[in-house]
Design a protein around this motif. Sequence first.
Motif, short mmCIF file in Angstrom:
data_model
loop_
_atom_site.label_atom_id
_atom_site.label_comp_id
_atom_site.label_asym_id
_atom_site.label_seq_id
_atom_site.Cartn_x
_atom_site.Cartn_y
_atom_site.Cartn_z
N TYR A 41 0.79 -1.24 0.00
CA TYR A 41 0.00 0.00 0.00
C TYR A 41 0.82 1.29 0.00
N PHE A 49 -5.51 -0.79 -5.45
CA PHE A 49 -6.50 -1.49 -4.62
C PHE A 49 -7.89 -0.88 -4.81
N ILE A 52 -9.11 -2.49 -7.83
CA ILE A 52 -9.49 -3.89 -7.56
C ILE A 52 -10.91 -3.94 -7.00
N TYR A 58 -13.96 -9.07 -8.32
CA TYR A 58 -13.67 -8.88 -6.89
C TYR A 58 -14.99 -8.62 -6.14
N GLY A 170 -14.30 -5.03 5.74
CA GLY A 170 -13.56 -5.25 4.49
C GLY A 170 -12.71 -6.49 4.41
N SER A 171 -12.88 -7.45 5.29
CA SER A 171 -12.11 -8.71 5.30
C SER A 171 -10.60 -8.49 5.46
N ASN A 172 -10.22 -7.36 6.06
CA ASN A 172 -8.80 -7.14 6.37
C ASN A 172 -8.29 -8.21 7.34
N ASN A 175 -6.14 -11.08 6.01
CA ASN A 175 -4.74 -10.95 5.58
C ASN A 175 -3.73 -11.30 6.68
N TYR A 215 -8.91 -12.99 -7.30
CA TYR A 215 -7.50 -12.64 -7.06
C TYR A 215 -6.64 -12.83 -8.31
N THR A 222 -4.96 -7.06 -10.43
CA THR A 222 -4.39 -7.69 -9.24
C THR A 222 -2.92 -8.06 -9.49
N PHE A 225 -0.99 -4.98 -9.04
CA PHE A 225 -0.97 -4.67 -7.59
C PHE A 225 0.15 -5.47 -6.90
N GLU A 291 1.14 -12.77 -0.18
CA GLU A 291 -0.13 -12.47 0.52
C GLU A 291 -0.91 -13.74 0.83
N SER A 293 -4.99 -14.54 1.90
CA SER A 293 -6.34 -13.98 2.11
C SER A 293 -7.22 -15.12 2.61
#
Length: 330
Positions: A41, A49, A52, A58, A170-172, A175, A215, A222, A225, A291, A293
């Motif tokens: 980021y 992002f 995305i 997504y 946001g499903s953070n 991660n 993804y 992506t 990214f 990453e 997820s």
Amino acid sequence: LTASSEPEQLTPDDQQLTALKEHVAAGLSRPQKTLSSMYFYDDEGSRLFQQIMALPEYYPTRTEFGLLTQHQAALATALRPAAAQEPFFLIELGAGDGLKTKILLRHLLETNAVFTYVPVDISGAALDGLAASLGEELPELRVEPIVADYSAALQLMASRPGRKVVLFLGSNIGNFSPDDRQAFLQTLAGPLTTNDRLLIGFDLQKDPRFIRAAYDDSQGVTAAFNLNLLTRLNRELGADFDLAHWQHYTDYDPLAGTVRSFLVSTRAQAVHMAALQQTFDFRAWETIHTENSYKFTAPQIEVLAAEAGLRVTEFFTDSQDYFADVVLRP
Ligand code: AVI
């Protein structure tokens, strides 16, 4: 000139650069090379992002947006204190552009809730942008941004009287590695009392092909990214990654419930990093893991909440059970 015996003061930028150097040196020295998705980021990564989140493949962002819209009244009832006029704090960790949160904020204002919105971020610039857009769209909203890391912000808020409602959307949460996730939830739960509430977004397990497509989108956003991480290392650490010889690769593992993303070296190559005075060798087809997820099931969410001393009080989901916003309390 006199020699100064003052200890050298590191600016926040210096500290961040030192942390990045240490992370990269350690991560690229392991048998399975790895870099943290935390470093995706930078400005360009944040812009990608945003792109995305608007991609047809997504699904998480628009699904969560839809479910917050659909359940706004029930969510507000679950989160606000029973006494209508009792003031409370809505504390959002990693608020971003606040697009999803504005659904809740608008509903609370329309139903005369007495509350203060406290967006938390380590980037002052991100919070300035959010505060400005809220000032225009919801001028009656009380906003108290905090520039700090999440745990410092929660410690700070603990001394304020009134219910704290902590949002982590946001499903953070997906991660984090399982160990880091557990530690994070415990840190969140630590300063909370039984009067406080948490609202956390979890992406749910579903058709593996559908998850994988989110993804590995057809427009390659992506991929850009993921590859942008190498551009960042070229710029910030004086590395010489040649992006023509790297690829984005991702797969969903239903056993672990995880999307894993990698950068793949398409040939044997050496990459020098001036800032580390070090060269790293890559075999042909060697990967850097960048990453995780994680995707969850409802029973898993119950278990990980319990392990952090929390219990699930409400479980809001969309009609297809793609995503859940879960209310938790100590
Ligand atoms: C920020 N986070 C929740 C995103 C996710 O879905 O894991 C980051 C992302 N990585 C690739 N696409 C989106």
